[in-house]
Design a protein around this motif. Sequence first.
Motif, mmCIF file in Angstrom:
data_model
loop_
_atom_site.group_PDB
_atom_site.id
_atom_site.type_symbol
_atom_site.label_atom_id
_atom_site.label_comp_id
_atom_site.label_asym_id
_atom_site.label_seq_id
_atom_site.Cartn_x
_atom_site.Cartn_y
_atom_site.Cartn_z
ATOM 1 N N ILE A 6 94.589 71.241 65.880
ATOM 2 C CA ILE A 6 95.936 71.801 65.973
ATOM 3 C C ILE A 6 95.921 73.278 65.594
ATOM 4 O O ILE A 6 96.590 74.098 66.220
ATOM 5 C CB ILE A 6 96.906 71.019 65.067
ATOM 6 N N PHE A 7 95.135 73.625 64.571
ATOM 7 C CA PHE A 7 95.030 75.030 64.169
ATOM 8 C C PHE A 7 94.465 75.871 65.298
ATOM 9 O O PHE A 7 94.944 76.983 65.575
ATOM 10 C CB PHE A 7 94.144 75.166 62.928
ATOM 11 N N ILE A 8 93.450 75.376 65.978
ATOM 12 C CA ILE A 8 92.826 76.128 67.066
ATOM 13 C C ILE A 8 93.825 76.344 68.203
ATOM 14 O O ILE A 8 93.922 77.445 68.768
ATOM 15 C CB ILE A 8 91.568 75.387 67.568
ATOM 16 N N VAL A 9 94.583 75.297 68.548
ATOM 17 C CA VAL A 9 95.595 75.426 69.594
ATOM 18 C C VAL A 9 96.650 76.457 69.184
ATOM 19 O O VAL A 9 97.064 77.317 69.978
ATOM 20 C CB VAL A 9 96.252 74.068 69.884
ATOM 21 N N SER A 10 97.091 76.389 67.918
ATOM 22 C CA SER A 10 98.075 77.341 67.413
ATOM 23 C C SER A 10 97.534 78.764 67.465
ATOM 24 O O SER A 10 98.238 79.699 67.874
ATOM 25 C CB SER A 10 98.460 76.973 65.977
ATOM 26 N N ALA A 11 96.281 78.933 67.053
ATOM 27 C CA ALA A 11 95.667 80.257 67.068
ATOM 28 C C ALA A 11 95.574 80.798 68.490
ATOM 29 O O ALA A 11 95.795 81.993 68.735
ATOM 30 C CB ALA A 11 94.280 80.199 66.436
ATOM 31 N N LEU A 12 95.263 79.917 69.465
ATOM 32 C CA LEU A 12 95.168 80.342 70.855
ATOM 33 C C LEU A 12 96.516 80.843 71.361
ATOM 34 O O LEU A 12 96.596 81.859 72.067
ATOM 35 C CB LEU A 12 94.679 79.176 71.710
ATOM 36 N N ILE A 13 97.588 80.152 71.000
ATOM 37 C CA ILE A 13 98.930 80.576 71.421
ATOM 38 C C ILE A 13 99.276 81.924 70.806
ATOM 39 O O ILE A 13 99.839 82.806 71.467
ATOM 40 C CB ILE A 13 99.968 79.507 71.033
ATOM 41 N N VAL A 14 98.953 82.108 69.524
ATOM 42 C CA VAL A 14 99.205 83.388 68.863
ATOM 43 C C VAL A 14 98.467 84.511 69.577
ATOM 44 O O VAL A 14 99.019 85.591 69.840
ATOM 45 C CB VAL A 14 98.785 83.333 67.380
ATOM 46 N N VAL A 15 97.198 84.267 69.924
ATOM 47 C CA VAL A 15 96.392 85.292 70.586
ATOM 48 C C VAL A 15 96.964 85.623 71.958
ATOM 49 O O VAL A 15 97.100 86.798 72.326
ATOM 50 C CB VAL A 15 94.929 84.821 70.711
ATOM 51 N N LEU A 16 97.338 84.607 72.737
ATOM 52 C CA LEU A 16 97.867 84.846 74.076
ATOM 53 C C LEU A 16 99.181 85.623 74.031
ATOM 54 O O LEU A 16 99.380 86.584 74.777
ATOM 55 C CB LEU A 16 98.065 83.516 74.807
ATOM 56 N N CYS A 17 100.109 85.181 73.153
ATOM 57 C CA CYS A 17 101.387 85.902 73.014
ATOM 58 C C CYS A 17 101.156 87.320 72.516
ATOM 59 O O CYS A 17 101.791 88.275 72.991
ATOM 60 C CB CYS A 17 102.310 85.150 72.053
ATOM 61 N N GLY A 18 100.234 87.454 71.554
ATOM 62 C CA GLY A 18 99.965 88.762 70.981
ATOM 63 C C GLY A 18 99.356 89.733 71.967
ATOM 64 O O GLY A 18 99.786 90.887 72.076
ATOM 65 N N VAL A 19 98.365 89.267 72.726
ATOM 66 C CA VAL A 19 97.713 90.136 73.701
ATOM 67 C C VAL A 19 98.706 90.589 74.757
ATOM 68 O O VAL A 19 98.739 91.769 75.147
ATOM 69 C CB VAL A 19 96.520 89.406 74.349
ATOM 70 N N SER A 20 99.558 89.671 75.218
ATOM 71 C CA SER A 20 100.566 90.026 76.220
ATOM 72 C C SER A 20 101.508 91.101 75.699
ATOM 73 O O SER A 20 101.781 92.107 76.384
ATOM 74 C CB SER A 20 101.355 88.774 76.620
ATOM 75 N N PHE A 21 102.009 90.923 74.485
ATOM 76 C CA PHE A 21 102.965 91.884 73.934
ATOM 77 C C PHE A 21 102.290 93.224 73.664
ATOM 78 O O PHE A 21 102.850 94.288 73.962
ATOM 79 C CB PHE A 21 103.560 91.340 72.631
ATOM 80 N N ILE A 22 101.086 93.189 73.116
ATOM 81 C CA ILE A 22 100.380 94.430 72.769
ATOM 82 C C ILE A 22 100.048 95.232 74.025
ATOM 83 O O ILE A 22 100.185 96.458 74.055
ATOM 84 C CB ILE A 22 99.104 94.109 71.967
ATOM 85 N N LEU A 23 99.600 94.546 75.098
ATOM 86 C CA LEU A 23 99.294 95.244 76.339
ATOM 87 C C LEU A 23 100.533 95.900 76.922
ATOM 88 O O LEU A 23 100.476 97.035 77.419
ATOM 89 C CB LEU A 23 98.686 94.266 77.350
ATOM 90 N N ASN A 24 101.659 95.192 76.881
ATOM 91 C CA ASN A 24 102.904 95.772 77.382
ATOM 92 C C ASN A 24 103.311 96.981 76.566
ATOM 93 O O ASN A 24 103.848 97.956 77.105
ATOM 94 C CB ASN A 24 104.016 94.723 77.367
ATOM 95 N N THR A 25 103.065 96.930 75.267
ATOM 96 C CA THR A 25 103.383 98.071 74.411
ATOM 97 C C THR A 25 102.489 99.251 74.720
ATOM 98 O O THR A 25 102.937 100.402 74.769
ATOM 99 C CB THR A 25 103.229 97.683 72.924
#
Length: 385
Positions: A6-25
Amino acid sequence: MDSTTIFIVSALIVVLCGVSFILNTALNRNDAAGKLWSLSFIAGIAVAFGYGVAIIGSSNWWGLVVGNVGLVVLSGAFWSGSRVYNSRESLLWTVGAAAAVVAIWTLITAPGGDEWGASGVTWAAMAVFGGFGGSEALRGRLGRNINGRILGMSLWIVAIYTSARVVALVVLGHDDPNFSRFFGTGSVSIVNMSLIVLGSIAISILRAEKLGNNAVGDFTDGIHSAAGVMTSGAFVQAATDHIERADRWQLGLAVIGADIDNLPEINTAFGRAAGDAAIARFAQTLRNSAPVMALIGHPAAGSFLILVNVSSATEARSITERIQTALVDEPVTDSYRIRLTASFAIADTFDHGYELGVLTSAVTEAIRTLKRGGGNDIAVVSEAV
């Protein structure tokens, strides 16, 4: 699934959301609030990396330092970005100070094998910044936006859940089965997944709206906002000079705060164009009704500040009543037939002295209280706060 999965899945979601937002910024013209919110996602990725490394083996205790510091920065940068979005000072240094304390605490406890030693102080700092962020997102410009309120709700859930986790750690201990069931890695990961997705959607929309400059209060033309009155920075500069000179000659001044009632509801019911028309109409009413030499500032979309020379508190109220009466005389436009109401507050130098910050803080808090009671009234702040 077990807690690690569950932690790994949660971490993957954080990374995906984070990369998307950071790239847009990074790829778009961004503002200071977007940069600070990007810092939150960078911290979230660091948390996933740090705790992931620490799970591998106890010798990787340094991962706890990365993870604990990342949690504090994640929560604190959300708060700091929200302050900047509301045109306030970021206070990012307080986040750095809290992160430094957590880093030192973890460096003291983690090398000896105590992986829970710094958890209490880490979660406490995270809860505090979450509460601050939730409060900030429910005020000012963010509070007028439904996505700002969604962000505020998410941060308040973080604050409440994390506070409960701190209490459970102190009372039950991390080995207690009830602690593991409700506040263990699996449970926390599920909560994080839900809030990260919700929060990332909210701030992505908020940033898109701000970059689109789709509110009258966001446009500027020199020292003026698009509504035709002074921007926040220009007003502060001019008002500070006037107050300093008035202090020397002991002349009376008053700051009148004005905030349009129900602006979010107007935007929702009639569209953004109607909201922009309401702001422009309100600004024009202020220009026509306020004394000729008054300074009129536009710190946020539906909020205005007026600095006027007055000989008494009675005169300041009389000016405000004249503005209030003029406001309801005409509709926003012939198309919408909306008649505006507003909440007003007055703070003068007779009671509050010659400090612009004191005067504006007094009227801002009084307006907030008025709006909680329904608005459409005038408050005179007679005592210094």
